[in-house]
Design a protein around this motif. Structure first.
Motif, short mmCIF file in Angstrom:
data_model
loop_
_atom_site.label_atom_id
_atom_site.label_comp_id
_atom_site.label_asym_id
_atom_site.label_seq_id
_atom_site.Cartn_x
_atom_site.Cartn_y
_atom_site.Cartn_z
N ASP A 218 -3.08 5.62 0.81
CA ASP A 218 -4.09 4.61 1.17
C ASP A 218 -4.39 4.59 2.67
O ASP A 218 -5.30 3.86 3.09
N TYR B 77 0.85 -1.20 0.00
CA TYR B 77 0.00 0.00 0.00
C TYR B 77 0.88 1.24 0.00
O TYR B 77 2.09 1.17 0.23
N ARG C 46 -7.77 3.75 4.54
CA ARG C 46 -8.76 3.18 3.61
C ARG C 46 -8.94 1.69 3.92
O ARG C 46 -8.00 1.01 4.33
N ALA D 85 -8.44 -0.39 -1.31
CA ALA D 85 -7.13 0.19 -1.63
C ALA D 85 -6.34 -0.75 -2.54
O ALA D 85 -5.71 -0.31 -3.52
N LYS E 39 -8.64 -2.02 3.35
CA LYS E 39 -7.64 -2.71 2.52
C LYS E 39 -8.19 -3.28 1.22
O LYS E 39 -7.53 -3.17 0.18
N GLU F 44 -5.10 -0.34 -6.53
CA GLU F 44 -3.70 -0.55 -6.91
C GLU F 44 -3.62 -1.55 -8.08
O GLU F 44 -2.90 -1.31 -9.06
#
Lengths: 64, 210
Positions: free
Chosen positions: B75, B71, B78, B83, B80, B87
């Motif tokens: 992020d 991360y 946020r 996020a 997970k 990504e």
């Protein structure tokens, strides 16, 4: 003889949970398989270790 | 400009061959726990062109995660799953990603994971690892499970191995390096273990067991 984690052990006739407790396995951190199948947690107090059984006890450690 | 879905697919086919890529594109994999292991597993699987990913975690990104989890500072705080989804979409914009911002329990595992053929256990706590493993092997027979145990510290790289425990269960790690106060998790060893897990999933999808 019962093969447990690759070693021959004189444990035939014992209940699985007796063996696990004798060896101080942390019961909430393990998975047990017998002859290629998972042993459900509900069976630990019922499953009798038999001559020739092949048991694998996986002990988990934290981190991930 | 974002490449088209066809361009990305064609490039993957050139890299992997069409036969291999067709199998990867048709595969569905779940990653349970999106920490150091799970975030790296998901990225490796997405880059390989897995068709559908299911990302599950109940946690938010914390500053203490950035030493080993995939991360960024933007992020922080946020959830997970979202996020990590964002990504992945930066490099694999057409990957189908389902996210669940939820804690997995013995009660919700059978329904939440019912669609996923390959399941990665990437939890942190030993008791949670055991719970997920027992639950899947007992209640979801036929699913492939790839778990992990023992990857803390910076020691021997080669002690991290993949073992076949059951026909549908593989376990990666050294089996003993536990997280503790003086021996924390570090990115390289966590990534080695995550790579073992992702590679095992790819091998299972393509029919080549370890």
């Amino acid at each position: 003889m019962v093969k447990i984690n690759g070693e021959e052990v004189q444990a035939a006739g014992k209940i699985l949970i007796e063996y696990l407790q004798e060896c101080n396995y942390p019961l909430k951190r393990i998975a047990v398989e017998c002859n290629g199948l998972i042993v459900p947690k509900s069976q630990y107090g019922i499953k009798v270790l038999c001559d020739g059984d092949k048991i694998e006890i996986v002990s988990f450690v934290g981190g991930g | 400009m974002i490449p088209t879905k066809e361009e990305i697919q064609r490039t993957l086919e050139q890299r992997h061959t069409k036969t291999v890529q067709d199998k990867l594109s048709a595969a569905k994999a779940a990653v349970c726990g999106l920490g150091g292991l799970g975030s790296a597993i998901a990225i490796a699987l997405a880059r390989t062109g897995i068709g559908q990913l299911h990302l599950i975690d109940f946690d938010r990104v914390d500053l203490a995660n950035l030493n080993r989890q995939q991360y960024a500072v933007c992020d922080l705080d946020r959830p997970k799953p979202e996020a990590l989804r964002d990504e992945i979409l930066r490099f694999s914009p057409y990957c189908k990603i389902r996210t669940d911002f939820v804690k997995l329990t013995e009660e919700n595992i059978p329904s939440l994971l019912s669609e996923d053929e390959y399941i990665c256990e990437a939890f942190d706590a030993a008791e949670e690892k055991a719970m997920l493993t027992n639950c899947i092997l007992e209640k979801l027979p036929g699913k492939y499970l790839v778990g992990a145990s023992g990857m803390a510290g910076y020691g021997d790289s080669n002690s991290i191995q993949t073992r076949k425990i059951l026909s549908t269960y593989y376990l990666c790690g050294d089996g003993r390096s536990e997280i503790c106060s003086e021996y924390g998790l570090m990115a390289p060893r966590v990534m080695i273990c995550a790579a073992h897990q992702a590679n095992t999933v790819i091998g299972l999808i393509l029919g080549k067991e370890n």
